[in-house]
Design an enzyme around this catalytic site. Structure first.
Site: not given
Length: 438
Positions: A85, A280, A296, A393
């Site tokens: 991202e 998030k 992990d 962004h």
């Protein structure tokens, strides 16, 4: 509709690719060419990657970036991040630079217990089961000595084993609830091996226990497995400074910035719809470092989101306040990480990542990962409460949009120059490119 295939796992890699290409793609040759394009030219390295998982046909690349200028507990770090991202690495780097001149990040591991459970069914007298557990508890430890001896040499091992009655939630359901310290290893295989031995000992000893009836002797083990929910394996990271030192944006005062920032965090604390997106963003930073260091990230995600719901309502993982003119922003999260074992000793880039971080212990890596999440959250909230999230962004996303089209270097330069002063959106970029091509 694709026909099922028998014995797929027994095919060679070339045979797997040929079958996939011929049955799933209209242009088999192009599919094969693309698949093989991502093979590593070093045959030994490719073989290593092939053996990480099953039915491997190629490699799937993700960018490996770095965020410099992190000061954590007075020590400088360049943090490796693996993520697809755009703007995540840039945001982390910007936060790192901002806080590097304001005391840096402080981080500490509050606890490091990990958990595993033997889930079993017992249809009998609870009192007799409790007596039985007290009698065999020492044997549960002794029967695992061959498994735990090396871990004990490193200061780890089994911390405790409890019998837990869960019959109020499910008839006849009990647990052996065990806590572990695994030091610098992730510990999954160690914990699961211990649990399976617990289950074996539990069943064998039940057959010999004189107080049990014939029915009670038949303890049914459902499963033995570690838990990725580790609420007692907690790391805290924080930043703080006088409100007057928050000045960076000429369009907003320090006091207004602090007030809006704290309010934004409060909204994430009480509103689950916002909390999910808020968290998030935190996981953008956490997952990127977890992945780069061979840990992990699915386990980390599951455990952290469960922790965010521990009150019965999903809430923000981070918190902020202003007291006596001091702005403080912090996070407390469960993290079970390792720096030995698994991919940490196999994947060449994981070795690079860990060496870049100064070959940290598991506790140090927990601190670094928590800081990456906090830094990411600070950057997102700073944008949201000032300029808005899309401005930065989409500027970072511009390359991804341009790469969807065939453009020359000269055209790319013109596009980037145009969008220095204009709002970036997919449609705006497409329109500009089409006009450029005309």
């Amino acid at each position: 509709m694709t026909k099922a295939i028998a014995g797929f796992s027994k095919l060679s890699k070339e045979e797997k690719i040929d079958w996939i290409a011929s049955t799933h793609f209209s242009n088999a040759d192009d599919a094969v060419k693309t698949i093989k394009k991502y093979w590593n030219s070093d045959a030994d390295l490719q073989k290593l990657h092939d053996e990480f998982i099953e039915n491997t046909i190629t490699n799937f690349y993700l960018p490996f970036g770095v965020a410099p200028n992190f000061v954590i507990n007075g020590k400088n770090y360049t943090i490796p991040m693996t993520i697809e991202e755009s703007s995540v690495v840039a945001a982390a780097s910007k936060s790192a630079k901002f806080w590097s001149t304001r005391g840096g990040f402080k981080a500490t591991v509050l606890n490091s217990e990990k958990i595993g459970q033997v889930h079993f069914m017992f249809s009998g007298d609870k009192g007799k089961l409790e007596t039985f557990f007290v009698q065999i508890k020492s044997k549960l430890f002794s029967d695992t000595e061959s498994i735990t001896k090396n871990m004990q040499k490193r200061g780890g091992g089994i911390l405790d084993i409890e019998l837990r009655d869960k019959t109020a939630e499910l008839e006849n359901y009990y647990q052996l609830h065990a806590t572990f310290e695994t030091k610098d290893s992730m510990g999954a295989n160690f914990i699961n091996s211990c649990l399976e031995q617990f289950a074996k000992t539990l069943k064998e000893e039940a057959l010999q226990f004189e107080l049990f009836s014939a029915t009670e002797k038949n303890i049914q083990v459902v499963m033995s497995i570690l838990s990725n929910y580790v609420p007692n394996c907690i790391v805290r990271a924080e930043v703080s400074c006088p409100v007057q030192d928050l000045k960076e944006d000429k369009n907003i005062s320090q006091e207004e910035f602090a007030e809006k920032f704290v309010r934004a965090v409060k909204i994430a604390e009480i509103e689950p719809y916002r909390a999910v997106t808020h968290n998030k963003g935190i996981m953008n930073g956490i997952d990127a470092v977890v992945l780069a260091t061979g840990n992990d990230f699915r386990a980390v995600e599951a455990g952290i989101h469960a922790y965010a719901s521990r009150s019965g309502k999903y809430s923000s993982l981070s918190h902020a306040k202003v007291e006596n003119g001091i702005f403080t922003f912090w996070i407390e999260i469960p993290l079970a990480l390792g720096t030995v074992g698994g991919l940490t000793s196999l994947h060449p880039l994981v070795k690079i990542a860990l060496e870049m971080l100064g070959k940290p212990s598991a506790h140090e890596l927990m601190q670094i990962v928590a800081v990456a999440g906090l830094a990411q959250n600070f950057a997102a909230l700073r944008s949201l409460t000032t300029t808005g999230i899309q401005q930065g962004h989409m500027k970072m996303h511009l390359n991804n949009i341009i790469n969807q089209f065939e453009t020359t270097e000269a055209e790319r330069a013109l596009i980037k120059n145009h969008f220095k002063e204009n709002t970036v959106s997919h449609s705006a970029v497409v329109d500009f490119i089409e006009n450029l091509k005309k």
